[in-house]
Design an enzyme around this catalytic site. Sequence first.
Site, PDB file in Angstrom:
ATOM      1  N   GLU A 174       0.531  -1.132   0.117  1.00  0.00           N
ATOM      2  CA  GLU A 174      -0.133   0.451  -0.018  1.00  0.00           C
ATOM      3  C   GLU A 174       0.812   0.736   0.158  1.00  0.00           C
ATOM      4  O   GLU A 174       0.366   2.442   0.656  1.00  0.00           O
ATOM      5  CB  GLU A 174      -1.121  -0.077   1.599  1.00  0.00           C
ATOM      6  CG  GLU A 174      -2.023  -1.204   1.125  1.00  0.00           C
ATOM      7  CD  GLU A 174      -2.949  -1.483   2.036  1.00  0.00           C
ATOM      8  OE1 GLU A 174      -3.047  -0.725   2.986  1.00  0.00           O
ATOM      9  OE2 GLU A 174      -3.819  -1.907   1.540  1.00  0.00           O
ATOM     10  N   GLU A 303      -4.832  -9.977   0.203  1.00  0.00           N
ATOM     11  CA  GLU A 303      -5.143  -8.590   1.276  1.00  0.00           C
ATOM     12  C   GLU A 303      -6.779  -9.045   1.281  1.00  0.00           C
ATOM     13  O   GLU A 303      -6.622  -7.902   0.370  1.00  0.00           O
ATOM     14  CB  GLU A 303      -5.081  -6.684   2.239  1.00  0.00           C
ATOM     15  CG  GLU A 303      -3.870  -7.214   2.967  1.00  0.00           C
ATOM     16  CD  GLU A 303      -3.004  -6.136   3.060  1.00  0.00           C
ATOM     17  OE1 GLU A 303      -4.802  -5.255   3.807  1.00  0.00           O
ATOM     18  OE2 GLU A 303      -1.924  -5.675   3.360  1.00  0.00           O
TER      19      GLU A 303
HETATM   20  O1  AHR Z   1      -4.878  -5.539   6.918  1.00  0.00           O
HETATM   21  C1  AHR Z   1      -5.074  -4.621   7.825  1.00  0.00           C
HETATM   22  C2  AHR Z   1      -4.677  -3.956   6.991  1.00  0.00           C
HETATM   23  O2  AHR Z   1      -5.587  -2.767   5.649  1.00  0.00           O
HETATM   24  C3  AHR Z   1      -3.147  -3.734   6.625  1.00  0.00           C
HETATM   25  O3  AHR Z   1      -2.377  -3.474   7.185  1.00  0.00           O
HETATM   26  C4  AHR Z   1      -3.004  -2.522   5.710  1.00  0.00           C
HETATM   27  O4  AHR Z   1      -2.263  -2.944   4.611  1.00  0.00           O
HETATM   28  C5  AHR Z   1      -4.295  -2.339   4.716  1.00  0.00           C
HETATM   29  O5  AHR Z   1      -5.064  -1.141   4.866  1.00  0.00           O
END
Ligand code: AHR
Length: 506
Positions: A174, A303
């Site tokens: 991110e 994710e």
């Molecule tokens: O999974 C929680 C958070 O969500 C992670 O650290 C980040 O990459 C995303 O914004």
Amino acid sequence: MIKIQIDTKQSSKYIISKHIYGHFAEHLGRCIYDGIWVGPDSKIPNINGIRKDVVEALKNIKIPNLRWPGGCFADRYHWKDGIGPRNLRPKTVNAHWGNIVETNYFGTHEFMETCKLLDCEPYISGNVGSGTVKEMSEWIEYMTFDGESTMANLRRQNGRDKPWKIKYWGIGNENWMCGGNMTANYYTDLLLRYSAYCNDFSGNKLYKVACGPVGEVTIDWVLNWVETILKKTKNRLFFKPIIEGISLHYYTRAGAKPATQMSTRRWYQAMKSALYIETPILEIKNLMDNYDPIKRIGLIIDEWGTWWGVEKGINPAFLYQQNTLADALIAAIHLDIFNRHCDRVHMANIAQTVNVLQSMILTQGDQMLLTPTYHIFNMYKHHQDNKLLPLNIISNDFIHEKFKLPAINGSASIDKENNICLSLTNLNPEENYEIECDFLESRINKNEINATILTSESLNAHNSFESPENVRPENYPIDKFKISNNRLSFEIPSKSVLFITLTQLE
Ligand code: AHR
């Protein structure tokens, strides 16, 4: 009646990689500390500090890989803080997740031991946001170089003689937000530079994953981020590829209330949000097909999962949430979508393994419970490494206020022994559906069917430490199936996930 067709004779050439069933564990709340690591002196049964119960449960669902150390934590993590004698490791601050003191007791060696116990592939997220090229390249050398070098000798000094094998390596996380507030152009220039120093040592071969976008924002922004990477990394294959994969993050959201406050309206909102992930996947796939028609580069959804409000009385930075029947259906919806797009989706990682967001497992002291999401992963493990089968669902839509959703979502695959796996979700919280599934040319036999169902009476049904078996899969009775003219008929109850395996007759 909802009609489904499965063409087993036309099986696609694509394999549902087991890595689609991957997981993610970050230094966040109680995921690592308490959830995985309790330390060797803990009364909680452990293997060199790693919880035994959690390892056994994750092995049972055939966890194929584990992403670590973050998330946003990864771009603040300096790996040298997490090696050497634990009592000498520095105490740092986990500034992204609540300014909690990070003991660094769980570092590279502890993570690699966890992967060994789980028999899964490690997936490391390297620090681009606050790290350096030297730091990342030394981490790779420390872990994978077999010869005599300062880094390899440091590893030996810390108790590990032979190098580890590491395949999956993320270059940042991110980076458009917590990983450094970068623009697509700026990040991609850094990617080109970092990638040059991600070396393949001693027979190890890295699969480098570029930081991709988040799918919950505008499609224009998503595509611009991905296209910038594709454009700038294209035609640079003469020495070695810059990347092997590009990531995508996507969270299902439906307001800030805790998971268990699941009204009918919120159910629809959540299901709609979950189904939306297919939009960025399709758009990115189109774009990738232009730049990479041979599908060399994978889309890595590293994710995904539900993001509800935290449970009452919990530090909001810990992202601890309950997990209900809705989570189970949402997990099934995602896995079926990933299966259907396995030509490009080579890996996915649900966020997160224990005690954070859409967990498999919740822990409380020495107790552990398995969530409805865990049970979906257990049912769906039979799709791992199977060949995808084309599945045509002619589904009704169902409508509630402004929401119009397809009633049934699913995917099908065939394993090496010729068994057919069919997973179906009935998203409608109020209606059961009659299904008629046509197997076209394959012959099927009623005695060779196995089916498991996960459902419950209430939308917010969940497992608690007082009642840990409240939501769990049951056998779906074989006498509920009827076969005529090679068609299988059965009913799928409202708000349920059904997993069927069938053996074909020769
Ligand atoms: O999974 C929680 C958070 O969500 C992670 O650290 C980040 O990459 C995303 O914004």
